[in-house]
Structure formats: C-alpha cells, structure tokens
Design an enzyme around this catalytic site. Structure first.
Site, mmCIF file in Angstrom:
data_model
loop_
_atom_site.group_PDB
_atom_site.id
_atom_site.type_symbol
_atom_site.label_atom_id
_atom_site.label_comp_id
_atom_site.label_asym_id
_atom_site.label_seq_id
_atom_site.Cartn_x
_atom_site.Cartn_y
_atom_site.Cartn_z
ATOM 1 C CG HIS A 1 -1.995 -0.807 1.278
ATOM 2 N ND1 HIS A 1 -2.849 -1.034 0.374
ATOM 3 C CD2 HIS A 1 -2.373 -1.644 2.319
ATOM 4 C CE1 HIS A 1 -3.751 -1.990 0.710
ATOM 5 N NE2 HIS A 1 -3.546 -2.403 2.095
ATOM 6 C CB SER B 1 -14.734 -0.055 1.984
ATOM 7 O OG SER B 1 -14.097 -1.144 2.087
ATOM 8 N NE ARG C 1 -18.626 -2.761 3.701
ATOM 9 C CZ ARG C 1 -19.609 -2.066 3.067
ATOM 10 N NH1 ARG C 1 -20.825 -2.198 3.667
ATOM 11 N NH2 ARG C 1 -19.388 -1.407 2.128
#
Ligand code: A3P
Length: 335
Positions: free
Chosen positions: A147, A177, A301
């Site tokens: 990341h 999120s 999710r």
C-alpha cells in the site's frame, strides 16, 4: 541525596511503548507528527503519509532492504480499493498454466493475502532480528503487494523494470469500506468509531496510507509519465467490465491470453474463481484468519459500487466531491 529533586521517570508516549518496535523505528517515530488512529495503533505521518506506528517497522525495513527484480510484479493499492480481488485475479492469471485444474486451485483453500503477501505489512514486519525475508520460495516472476505511496517505494522498485499495477476506488466508497473495516478490527471494549469522526479524519487525510488523494495522484502522475511501467486501475472499471480489464492486465504483465485460451473460456473461468460470490463463500474466507489476526471474512463485505449512498449525508458528499475536484480533477482524474 537529601534535598535533591528526584529525577522524574521518563514516560514514553503510548505509541512508543509498543514492544515490537525497534530502537531505530522508535527514534524515527518520535520525530514525526502523531495522531490517534482508527483502530488501536496511533498513526504517524512519514514522508507525507499516515502509517500505523505498528507498521512503521515494516515500512522502514522494506524501503531499506527490498531489492526488486526486473521481472517482479507489484500490486499497489489504496486500502479498501479491492486489493483482495486484484491479488486473486493476478495470482490466478500468472499461475494459469501451473494450476489448470480449477477444482484444486490454491485460491480455494488459501486467502489471496497469503498467496500474494504485502511487503511492508507481512514480509518485512517484525523482522528486527533478521530484516531480510527469505525469497527463495517465490518463483519468477515474483508477485508482491504493497500500500506504500509512490514517494516511499524502495528505490530499486523505481529503478528496475518491474511492473506496478495500481488500483484505487471512488473515495466515497473507499471511505465507507474503511470505516466498516476498521470498526471490525477494533476490540469490543473500544466501541466503534462514529461515521462523523472517521469522515472528519479521512477528509483531513488522516487515514491509513492517506491522504487518499495524494496517494492516488502520485501514481496517476507516474502512470501518465510511464504507462509501460505503471498500470492505473479503478475498482469501478473492474466491476463494469472485468473481462476487458483482466485481458489488459494480462497484456500489461507480459502474459497476454492466447486466442486459444480465450476460446476455451479461460478469462471467464478466472473471473468466476475470483468473483466476490465464489471467494466470500469459501470456508477459508468465511472462517480463516491471517497470521496478523485479521479474519479473512473482514475483506469481503458487499463488493458493490455506490454503497456510499447508504451512509453519507448530502453535506458529506458535497465535502468529499469538493476535495476530489480540488485535488484530483485539476489533474484530469475523475471518479
Ligand atoms: P466493500 O467494503 O465496499 O464491500 P481491500 O481488498 O482493498 O481490503 O478492499 C475490500 C473491498 O473490496 C470490500 O469492499 C470488499 O467487499 C471488496 N471485495 C473483496 N473481494 C472482492 C471481489 N472478489 N470482487 C469485488 N469486490 C471485492
């Protein structure tokens, strides 16, 4: 001695009391701006971006030691932009000859995060004793993820001919999120972060690997300058036409689908294997855990575009849109 003032005990701030942090890491952190994080760890701002104090050790070690190979493929994402999906797709793509039998594919029994580890969050984390991970089990081309913002990438990644695949997502969905994800990671006794407080932090740029816009902009600019090296993807395009993006990704990493493979339905097979429905219903992703303790199911999710409509107020939407306009649209980047 009588009459002499007692030397006060040196009380370290909580974020420097973390036992796992090396002395070098503590010294670096102690000179950085620090804020309360979204989960347990504090966030500190290093090279313009916010990292949890817990992960700083991995960030520093990765920057210092990682030696990219010209053939490496690095998946770079903003958190909650679909990293898990991109890992699964690229792993399946690269290994399509090795694992032709989809009934016994590693993705059916291992999390994409295990098959494609993060450099700073897995391979270089907690490695004070021996900061060099053992890369001998990684076949060429090696596939890693990170990341890290462009500015913080190890030098060898920028200088070698390794390929970077960058994925981001509409900031409104990214925020929603991230808010759900970080609340899942919080211990029960910590309660949940309110949407409002988290939103305020996100807009100030104080989120994991934030400011979001600076992260995206760093890679957007590099992609414009050097499209052969950096591919720029958005979650929304992947959702809209996954077959097209998968084929472009295959070509970008130097492994295009042959006419025969396409005729045999391999593109669709990989997309089905990596689909939200398939992955999220596998036993490993329903009940498994990562070594870091995170539950695999926390990475699945809803997997939809536009879920922000169910959470953000009109005011919040306007605020985020205005930031995107100011920071990204002026550079030709729209969401
Ligand atoms: P939501 O929280 O909006 O549902 P990351 O992998 O970067 O942590 O991102 C997680 C987001 O990607 C979550 O978004 C998750 O549901 C979604 N996601 C995970 N696997 C996916 C898949 N195979 N296809 C589409 N979306 C997926």
């Amino acid at each position: 001695m009588p009459g002499e003032a007692e030397t006060p005990l040196l009380v370290l701030p909580k974020y420097l009391q973390e036992n796992e942090l090396s002395q070098e890491c503590k010294e670096v952190i102690s000179s950085l701006p620090v804020e309360q994080g979204w989960v347990a760890s504090h966030l500190c701002q290093y090279q313009g971006f916010w990292h949890s104090t817990r992960q700083m050790q991995g960030v520093l070690a990765c920057q210092k030691h990682f030696q990219a190979h010209d053939t490496d493929i690095i998946l770079v994402t903003t958190p909650k932009s679909g990293t898990t999906w991109l890992k699964a797709l690229t792993f399946a793509l690269l290994n399509r000859n090795k694992y032709q039998d989809l009934q016994t594919h590693p993705l059916l029994t291992s999390s994409p995060h295990v098959l494609v580890p993060f450099l700073e969050l897995d391979l270089y984390l907690d490695k004070e004793e021996n900061p060099l991970p053992d890369f001998t089990s990684f076949p060429s081309p090696r596939l890693f993820s990170t990341h890290l913002p462009y500015v913080s990438l190890p030098k060898s990644m920028k200088e070698s001919t390794c390929k970077l695949v960058y994925l981001c997502r509409d900031p409104k969905d990214t925020f929603v999120s991230l808010w759900h994800f970080t609340n899942r990671l919080r211990l029960k006794n910590m309660g949940t972060n309110s949407l409002e407080d988290s939103f305020e932090k996100f807009c100030r740029g104080v989120s994991l690997y934030g400011p979001f816009w600076d992260h995206v902009l760093g890679y957007w600019k590099q992609n414009l300058e050097n499209p052969e090296k950096i591919m720029f993807l958005r979650y929304e395009e992947l959702k809209a036409d996954p077959a097209l993006v998968l084929k472009e990704l295959a070509s970008f990493i130097g492994s295009p689908f042959s006419k025969e493979e396409e005729a045999n339905g391999l593109v669709d097979d990989i997309l089905k294997l990596c689909s939200f429905d398939n992955l999220s219903n596998l036993e490993v992703n329903k009940n498994g855990k990562l070594l870091s303790g995170e539950e695999n199911r926390a990475f699945f999710r809803r997997g939809e575009v536009g879920d922000w409509k169910n959470y953000l107020t009109l005011e919040m939407i306007e605020q985020l849109n205005a930031i995107v306009k100011e920071k990204l649209e002026v550079h030709g980047l729209k969401f």
